[in-house]
Structure formats: C-alpha cells, structure tokens
Design an enzyme around this catalytic site. Sequence first.
Site, mmCIF file in Angstrom:
data_model
loop_
_atom_site.group_PDB
_atom_site.id
_atom_site.type_symbol
_atom_site.label_atom_id
_atom_site.label_comp_id
_atom_site.label_asym_id
_atom_site.label_seq_id
_atom_site.Cartn_x
_atom_site.Cartn_y
_atom_site.Cartn_z
ATOM 1 N NE ARG A 151 -3.464 -2.308 2.866
ATOM 2 C CZ ARG A 151 -3.147 -3.449 3.478
ATOM 3 N NH1 ARG A 151 -1.930 -3.618 3.991
ATOM 4 N NH2 ARG A 151 -4.037 -4.426 3.578
ATOM 5 C CE LYS A 174 -6.200 -0.814 4.978
ATOM 6 N NZ LYS A 174 -7.492 -1.007 4.296
ATOM 7 C CG HIS A 242 -5.288 0.545 -3.637
ATOM 8 N ND1 HIS A 242 -4.435 0.313 -2.575
ATOM 9 C CD2 HIS A 242 -6.318 -0.323 -3.491
ATOM 10 C CE1 HIS A 242 -4.941 -0.650 -1.816
ATOM 11 N NE2 HIS A 242 -6.084 -1.062 -2.354
ATOM 12 N NE ARG A 245 -3.023 -3.827 -1.107
ATOM 13 C CZ ARG A 245 -2.563 -4.680 -0.197
ATOM 14 N NH1 ARG A 245 -1.271 -4.944 -0.133
ATOM 15 N NH2 ARG A 245 -3.388 -5.273 0.639
ATOM 16 C CG HIS A 268 -6.042 -9.265 1.981
ATOM 17 N ND1 HIS A 268 -6.322 -9.771 0.726
ATOM 18 C CD2 HIS A 268 -5.919 -7.913 1.817
ATOM 19 C CE1 HIS A 268 -6.360 -8.777 -0.152
ATOM 20 N NE2 HIS A 268 -6.120 -7.649 0.487
ATOM 21 C CE1 TYR A 277 -6.762 -7.927 -6.240
ATOM 22 C CE2 TYR A 277 -6.797 -8.895 -4.048
ATOM 23 C CZ TYR A 277 -6.656 -7.794 -4.875
ATOM 24 O OH TYR A 277 -6.435 -6.557 -4.330
#
Length: 298
Positions: A151, A174, A242, A245, A268, A277
């Site tokens: 990111r 995150k 983004h 990514r 994730h 995806y």
Amino acid sequence: MTEADFLEAWREHLTDHRHRSPHTVRAYLSAASRLLAFRKFASWGQITAIDGPELRRYLARRRADGLGNASVARELSALKAFIAFAGQQAGRHDATAPRLRGPRLKKGLPRPVSPDDARNVAEMVSALGQQDWIGARDRAVLLLLYGAGLRIAEALSIKGGDLPLGETLSVIGKGRKQRIVPILPIIREAVEDYVERCPWPLSKDGPVFVGVKGGPLNPGMIQKAMAQARKALGLPATATPHALRHSFATHLLGAGADLRSLQELLGHASLGSTQIYTKVDTATLLDSYRNAHPREKK
C-alpha cells in the site's frame, strides 16, 4: 463534557489502542464530529442511549445531503464503533451499538493494469518528475506497489534503517500486522538509484521517501504523479496507485500463486478479502476469450 473532549478520547482510542491507520482515524473522527454537531451530548451515557430509530433518522438526513450507499455504509460503521466505545466509557461494558443494517452494496471488482502498463507508468513518472531525484523517487515508490504489493502508506513507512534493501522486507500493515514481502532486484535498484540522487540526508529513523523540502512524503504527491503519467499514456482513470497493488495480486494469481500465499503477501486479515482476485482473474480470462475467439469477434 465538550465535543472536543469526546473527540480527543475517541482519537486516542483509535490511534493508541486500535492502531488504526491515519486515514481511518480521520474518517471515524469526522463521522463522530458530525453526530456530535447534530445533537448535543453532555455525557458518554447519552451517546450510548442512541437507539436504532434515532440513528436511522440521522442517516436519512445525511443521505438527503447527497450521500450515496457506500458513504452511508461507511458512516454507519464508524458511528456504531463510536457508540460502542461510548458504552465502554460510560462503564456499560455489555452495551452494544444499535442493530441497524446498512444499505446493500454492489461489490465492484478491482481493475488491474497490464504488466506493460505498470512498467510504462513507472518509467513515465520518472520522465515527468520536476527534478531527476523526484522522478527516481516516484518510480521507486510505484515499483514497490506493483512489484511487492505494498500500500502507499506501507511504502512511505520504509525507514533509512531498512537500507540497503535485501531480498525481503518486513512491513507493518493494517492493524499493526507484520508481514514479510520479497523485494525484486529491479525494485532494489530503483530505490538505490533514488537514494543516490536524493539531495536530503536520510536518517536511520527517518523516512526513505521525502518531499521537496526533506520532510515525509505526502501520499498525495504519488497519486498526483500517477495521474499525470496516466494521462500521458492514455490510461483510464482506474489506473491509480492502488490499482498497481491489485495488479500485483492478479498477475501472481494468474501465474499460479495460491490464495493462502497471496493472502500473506497482501497482508489481508481474512481469506475472503483475497478471494476477490479469483473473480478478477476469471474476468480477465473471459475478456481474453472474447477478444480472441473468432465467433466472438464482430
């Protein structure tokens, strides 16, 4: 208590205890601030007393201001978290936010760029840079997004102490979740090229990527550079930083990477976030089929 008192406690909780990203903190603080301006509260207990019908009326007013479904859903999520936090502050640890369901959202698929377009964008931002070192900087950041799946915030968090980059890099994503990502030779070379050109001294504890005055680089500058390169190359508006990514994930999956490995590389929290995806890859396959099959051609 004043509105400022409520917001400061909320900000401290999000930052120090929940380790939310700066973007999330700003969004959640804004949502709470709007609610506090809508109706005056004197205590945490009064905030906790908000029920479903009242919250629904508030959101209806926000929708009348022009908010779409996605914005309403985000606002509701932020307010539920704020009301639950108010319950904790009021000593009601069993208190929960109103059971209010948000609007249904149609989940769009990420739109990746092709490998050639990803490389062309990286080269174009280098050519368009106001100075050689700025072009080298922007190229290195975009290669980190496409080549390592980072990111923007993760790329800009790389410290001088991480240099020189090796074959892998430890990243804090995150939720303060740590992961290890591989660093390709082309990325290492791009970062080294930028560091050699950078006119500002880079400290061990300071950021590697800096702005024109030597301070931390604003993510908006990378977005601006990408937008300029996108226009120069005639790429669609969906070609954002983004999206690089997304492209990293889609191209790896298409090359045979398994979902669990991809989940780790992307950082994730759940496999469900990664499974999108598979749909992207299928969509790409169908597009290729339609463009290539003689019966599909007009």
